[in-house]
Scaffold this motif. Structure first.
Motif, PDB file in Angstrom:
ATOM      1  N   VAL A 126       0.855  -1.180   0.000  1.00  0.00           N
ATOM      2  CA  VAL A 126       0.000   0.000   0.000  1.00  0.00           C
ATOM      3  C   VAL A 126       0.891   1.230   0.000  1.00  0.00           C
ATOM      4  O   VAL A 126       1.866   1.262   0.726  1.00  0.00           O
ATOM      5  N   PRO A 127       0.632   2.312  -0.722  1.00  0.00           N
ATOM      6  CA  PRO A 127      -0.572   2.542  -1.507  1.00  0.00           C
ATOM      7  C   PRO A 127      -0.591   1.952  -2.911  1.00  0.00           C
ATOM      8  O   PRO A 127      -1.468   2.275  -3.680  1.00  0.00           O
ATOM      9  N   LEU A 167     -11.003   0.904   0.978  1.00  0.00           N
ATOM     10  CA  LEU A 167     -10.025   1.597   0.154  1.00  0.00           C
ATOM     11  C   LEU A 167      -8.617   1.396   0.647  1.00  0.00           C
ATOM     12  O   LEU A 167      -7.685   1.948   0.098  1.00  0.00           O
ATOM     13  N   GLY A 168      -8.432   0.641   1.701  1.00  0.00           N
ATOM     14  CA  GLY A 168      -7.083   0.297   2.100  1.00  0.00           C
ATOM     15  C   GLY A 168      -6.555   1.074   3.284  1.00  0.00           C
ATOM     16  O   GLY A 168      -5.461   0.801   3.739  1.00  0.00           O
ATOM     17  N   ALA A 169      -7.309   2.036   3.791  1.00  0.00           N
ATOM     18  CA  ALA A 169      -6.807   2.803   4.939  1.00  0.00           C
ATOM     19  C   ALA A 169      -7.291   2.118   6.199  1.00  0.00           C
ATOM     20  O   ALA A 169      -8.332   2.449   6.743  1.00  0.00           O
ATOM     21  N   ARG A 173       2.315   1.892   5.056  1.00  0.00           N
ATOM     22  CA  ARG A 173       1.400   0.832   4.679  1.00  0.00           C
ATOM     23  C   ARG A 173       0.098   0.900   5.443  1.00  0.00           C
ATOM     24  O   ARG A 173      -0.972   0.651   4.915  1.00  0.00           O
ATOM     25  N   ARG A 215      -9.705   8.635  -5.554  1.00  0.00           N
ATOM     26  CA  ARG A 215     -10.591   7.470  -5.572  1.00  0.00           C
ATOM     27  C   ARG A 215     -12.055   7.885  -5.513  1.00  0.00           C
ATOM     28  O   ARG A 215     -12.926   7.255  -6.097  1.00  0.00           O
ATOM     29  N   ILE A 262      -4.651  10.834  -2.606  1.00  0.00           N
ATOM     30  CA  ILE A 262      -4.962   9.470  -3.043  1.00  0.00           C
ATOM     31  C   ILE A 262      -6.444   9.186  -2.814  1.00  0.00           C
ATOM     32  O   ILE A 262      -7.158   8.665  -3.670  1.00  0.00           O
ATOM     33  N   ARG A 277      -5.431   3.127  -0.922  1.00  0.00           N
ATOM     34  CA  ARG A 277      -4.702   2.648  -2.091  1.00  0.00           C
ATOM     35  C   ARG A 277      -5.224   3.319  -3.349  1.00  0.00           C
ATOM     36  O   ARG A 277      -6.323   3.826  -3.399  1.00  0.00           O
TER      37      ARG A 277
END
Lengths: 191, 369, 404
Positions: free
Chosen positions: B232-233, C135-137, B331, C212, C208, B336
């Protein structure tokens, strides 16, 4: 009426400095680092000196630490046993009717001195949804929601059909709930 | 005729012994120490960042080493999982894909120096396994091979989701190869050599550290290295919520462990490269090797060199550790990218900036002379 | 350029097919058991079909078997993130049917408003946290889950359970607020504001995240109204419609709060609207707590709400009503009623039909996220596969509500 509809702030235009990814990323990293370092130092502090104030750890370390159970908590329903050994329940059947999933089964009987009692009282723990409508319906304070949330699961569904003996709990142990009922539930219905 | 600037002498027993020791050391550090411990560090660091405790329940005879035993439990669990190949998948490719992913990550460490040059018992000892004169190009070549692992895994799994992941892997890693190479050209121009030991030795003076000469190059290379590592990202190929697990959806057991280990080993490799190129390698700021040797002079000739060696190697691994911490921090904090934004970033933003960096470095060198 | 070139279809000529992929009910991103059939052209979605119903439990039929009061635990499980709002919506509809809606005492109205806003906060925390997670956070997700835990602690101290609150009754409430409620709320709000700031700093201006969310999943105003959008998704399109302002109920016409409205209807506007609504909910609760009056919490009519146990044990009429209400159910006069309320997802309303007895004849719930799910296919057509994720997150599909 006060208040209005306000438009949200979309920040449509960003400066070149903000358009490059780096400043906001660094700000985000500072946010998470500001959570990391106090906790990191706190781990060593707690290990060596036993003091845990500076940590912001939210985890409750079950089963060594137990969570705080408020008075209003609805745990497993139990029957109240009077100090003289008898159950308070008079087998009126209100809890049986009030239960939404119909998990209570009562067969009533009369004693020789004329008082009623439940000859058999079965509560199916695997159907019960812990809603507390039985406790609200009972006119005798005979069934209350205890604070028990542990040891409720079994490997066999038959073991979860509680009979009267496994449901009875002495009244001293349930004093906290009975006080809550009297003060905050039934007591607030006076008008 | 080619002119060699450094012709190695014929190997003798002491040299072979030294080579074996270095290989064993690096192998143990990487496979035996870093890969498992990084799993632990990732868990604990993410937990502390998120106000949690992390995993610390596994114990051996009642002794929980603060969660370190989870490394062992993870390894044992992965060993005992069922190793299956999905129906219709290509058996050979499915099996060798993890190998292709892991081996380059290990090999890349052979050219990275983890210490300077010391004189032990009359021999000049160079703390690098292979002192190639085009060191960094070797690393690029080898890490490009890791792309095959991901792409083959995506194709060989006979699964639509894996295919999407494999396609994304190939495209992403391919795009960032070019930018990665170009962003380091500035460093080579400043230090005048591709050999990593020379770059490390040139940073003995604190104000000559690469980060002061090439801040833009550092940021660009860091971004490209993260993209190569699929963290990530840039973890689009592995996007947990979009593609379940991307190109390694159909892997379990030891094969999955190999992919996972490859990722961690590359974290260490990237951190080591960054340390050597930008952060002075094994040098302690404001302290030269001479002053260290004379500080330890009371231990004798070899003793002082050995003591200086241990100290500098420790400093090197400390810096690597700090950069690993930074990568873990990134990370766990950032969301992402989307797949096309990753491509956009690689080709339209980082590549031109890398070219600009080369141009500016050239101007700077011209002006300085 | 001949005409033949314009009629050239790449896919037909080169004998390729579009990839059909099934984003099934069990997928890390479909956290509401929904199934999407996607036809992909590379990474672009050409067609998206939605299939719901994986969580259908027969709520409406089930309610017809029990009395009016026994439906409350089931309404909890509709929108299980904000359970109290469903309770309130149902109770107010029944009270409207019975014609006792204006007899509610002051304290009861205040309590209902406060608990509704807590439920709204919990729902928005869950939704935004899950969006960050997808979204990955991951750290941002945990921060909002932490904040939600604290809100649930308050709800637990009032109702007895964190999620399935079962707190509101027809004509009143099950129990009163605990002591130290105000102090507890103040403490929780201090921590919540810190966590809100952390989340904001991590995500709202992060390039980022903006890339998105911005310009993905947008829908125009006319289409949104045609599909039947309500709530934050409609306000994100720019329509100024909030049930709390258009048809005020409870305490909302006396409290001072703003309603955020977006402009373009994309995911970023929905995100911003929800973030602002969290802050406004905190504002409402703080105002209400300051002026919380003492007094009864139930309507003073034993035919509607159960009397106290002293009354039941001593006064004959109260005992009769208690037994009759428990056994036969509260007698609601013949008629039908619909009462709209502003849930955290949109307009939650119950349409109840009574035939004069103690059991509902028909109980129909208007699920707000059903309208948004219909529009999923329209919103993601032509977008990337990776755009489906934030779009699906921000419409906040809750399986229990959509499928009932």
């Amino acid at each position: 009426m006060p208040g209005k509809y306000i438009p949200v702030n979309r920040e449509a235009e960003m400066t070149l400095w903000e358009k490059s990814y780096v400043p906001e990323i660094i700000r985000g990293l500072i946010v998470t680092a500001s959570h990391f370092f106090p906790n990191f130092v706190g781990v060593f502090r707690a290990y060596f000196t036993g003091k845990t104030e500076k940590r912001k750890i939210m985890t409750i370390y079950y089963p060594e630490e137990k969570p705080f159970i408020p008075d209003a908590y609805r745990g497993r329903p139990v029957l109240v046993r009077n100090p003289d050994g008898r159950e308070r329940c008079v087998a009126c059947g209100l809890c049986e009717v009030a239960c939404p999933p119909k998990c209570i089964f009562i067969i009533g009987a009369k004693r020789k001195d004329g008082t009623r009692y439940p000859a058999s009282y079965n509560l199916d723990g695997s159907i019960c949804i812990f809603c507390g409508l039985c406790e609200a319906a009972c006119p005798e304070e005979a069934i209350v929601m205890s604070r028990q949330y542990e040891n409720l699961a079994e490997y066999d569904r038959g073991l979860m059909l509680y009979d009267k003996e496994s449901l009875l709990v002495p009244a001293e142990k349930l004093e906290r709930r009975l006080q809550h009922i009297r003060k905050r539930m039934f007591g607030r219905c006076t008008y | 005729m080619f002119e060699y600037s450094y012709i190695p002498p014929a190997p003798l027993l002491p040299e072979i012994l030294e080579m074996m020791l270095k290989i064993v050391f690096i192998f143990t550090m990487n496979m035996g120490f870093f890969a498992p411990v990084l799993g632990y560090v990732e868990r604990k660091q993410s937990a502390l960042m998120q106000d949690r405790i992390g995993a610390n329940r596994a114990d051996l005879f009642g002794v929980t080493a603060g969660g370190l035993l989870h490394i062992m439990t993870d390894a044992i669990k992965l060993l005992f999982k069922e190793d299956f190949i999905p129906r219709g998948a290509d058996k050979l490719l499915h099996t060798i894909a993890p190998l292709i992913a892991v081996v380059p990550a290990l090999i890349a460490f052979t050219v990275i120096p983890f210490g300077g040059t010391y004189v032990l018992w009359g021999h000049k000892v160079n703390l690098v396994i292979a002192d190639l004169d085009m060191g960094i190009l070797f690393i690029f070549a080898v890490t490009s091979l890791a792309t095959y692992g991901g792409a083959i895994a995506g194709w060989a799994s006979n699964n639509n989701w894996s295919l999407l992941g494999g396609v994304r892997v190939a495209a992403q890693m391919f795009s960032y190869e070019v930018a990665m190479g170009l962003s380091l050209v500035g460093v080579f121009m400043v230090f005048g050599s591709l050999r990593l030991t020379e770059i490390g030795m040139a940073q003995e003076n604190f104000w000559h550290w690469g980060i002061f000469y090439q801040p833009l190059g550092f940021i660009l290379f860091f971004a490209c290295a993260l993209a190569e590592n699929k963290r990530v990202p840039f973890d689009v190929p592995e996007a947990e919520s979009e593609l379940i697990a991307g190109y390694f959806t159909e892997y379990s057991g030891l094969k999955f462990a190999m992919f996972w280990m490859a990722e961690f080993l590359e974290i260490v490799t990237i951190a080591a490269i960054l340390t050597v190129l930008f952060f002075g390698g094994w040098n302690i700021p404001f302290v030269t090797l001479q002053s260290l040797v004379s500080f330890f002079g009371f231990l004798g000739d070899t003793g002082s060199q050995a003591a200086a060696m241990f100290l500098q190697v420790a400093v090197f691994w400390l810096k690597v550790g700090a950069l690993i911490f930074l990568q873990m921090l990134i990370r766990w904090s950032l969301p992402r990218f989307r797949y096309d934004q990753v491509m956009n970033l690689g080709w339209k933003i980082i590549l031109p900036l890398a070219l600009l960096n080369i141009f500016l470095t050239g101007l700077f060198i011209l002006a300085a002379n | 350029m001949t005409d033949a070139k314009k009629d050239y279809d790449f896919h037909k000529e080169s004998h390729t097919e579009r990839m059909v992929i099934n984003m099934g009910p069990s997928h890390p991103a479909t956290h509401g058991t929904v199934r999407f059939f996607l036809k992909l052209d590379g990474e672009k979605i050409v067609h998206c079909e939605t299939e719901i119903g994986y969580l259908h439990r027969g709520f409406e039929k089930h309610c017809e078997n029990g009395s009016w009061t026994q439906a409350f635990p089931y309404t909890d499980r509709l929108n299980y993130n904000s359970a109290i709002q469903n309770n309130v919506a149902y109770a107010m509809t029944v009270e409207k049917l019975m014609g006792v809606a204006d007899k509610m005492p002051e304290r009861g109205v205040y309590i209902r408003t406060i608990m509704c806003e807590f439920a709204r906060m919990a729902d928005h925390y869950t939704n935004l946290g899950a969006a960050a997670l997808e979204l990955g956070a991951l750290t941002a997700f945990i921060y909002f889950v932490e904040a939600r835990e604290l809100v649930w602690d308050i709800i637990e101290s009032v109702c007895g359970a964190r999620l399935t609150s079962n707190y509101i009754r027809i004509g009143g409430h099950a129990s009163d607020l605990p002591e130290n409620f105000k102090a507890h709320v103040k403490k929780v709000f201090a921590t919540n504001r810190e966590l809100y700031e952390d989340f904001d700093k991590l995500l709202t201006k992060n390039r980022i995240f903006l890339d998105r969310m911005r310009d993905t999943g947008s829908i125009s105003v006319e289409e949104a109204i045609q599909y039947g959008f309500t709530g934050p998704c409609l306000r994100a399109c720019g329509v100024e419609y909030d049930v709390r302002r258009a048809q005020p109920y409870l305490l909302y016409d006396q409290l001072d709060f703003d309603v955020p409205v977006g402009s373009t209807g994309d995911n970023f506007d929905r995100y911003l609207v929800r973030m602002e609504e969290i802050r406004q909910s905190m504002r409402i609760i703080e105002q209400a707590i300051e002026t919380l009056p003492e007094g009864p919490i139930n309507i003073a009519d034993p035919a509607v709400r159960q009397p106290s146990k002293e009354g039941v044990n001593t006064v004959m009429e109260m005992m009769i009503f208690h037994f009759k209400n428990e056994i036969e159910g509260i007698q609601v006069p013949r008629g039908e009623a619909y009462f709209p309320t502003e849930g955290s997802n949109g307009e939650v309303g119950f349409y109840l039909v009574s035939d004069g007895g103690g059991k509902p004849y028909k109980c129909r719930v208007r699920p707000p996220c059903f309208a948004m799910t219909q529009a999923m296919g329209r919103m993601v057509e032509g977008a990337f596969l990776a755009d489906l994720i934030p779009t699906f997150d921000m419409i906040n599909l809750i399986g229990g509500e959509c499928d009932r």
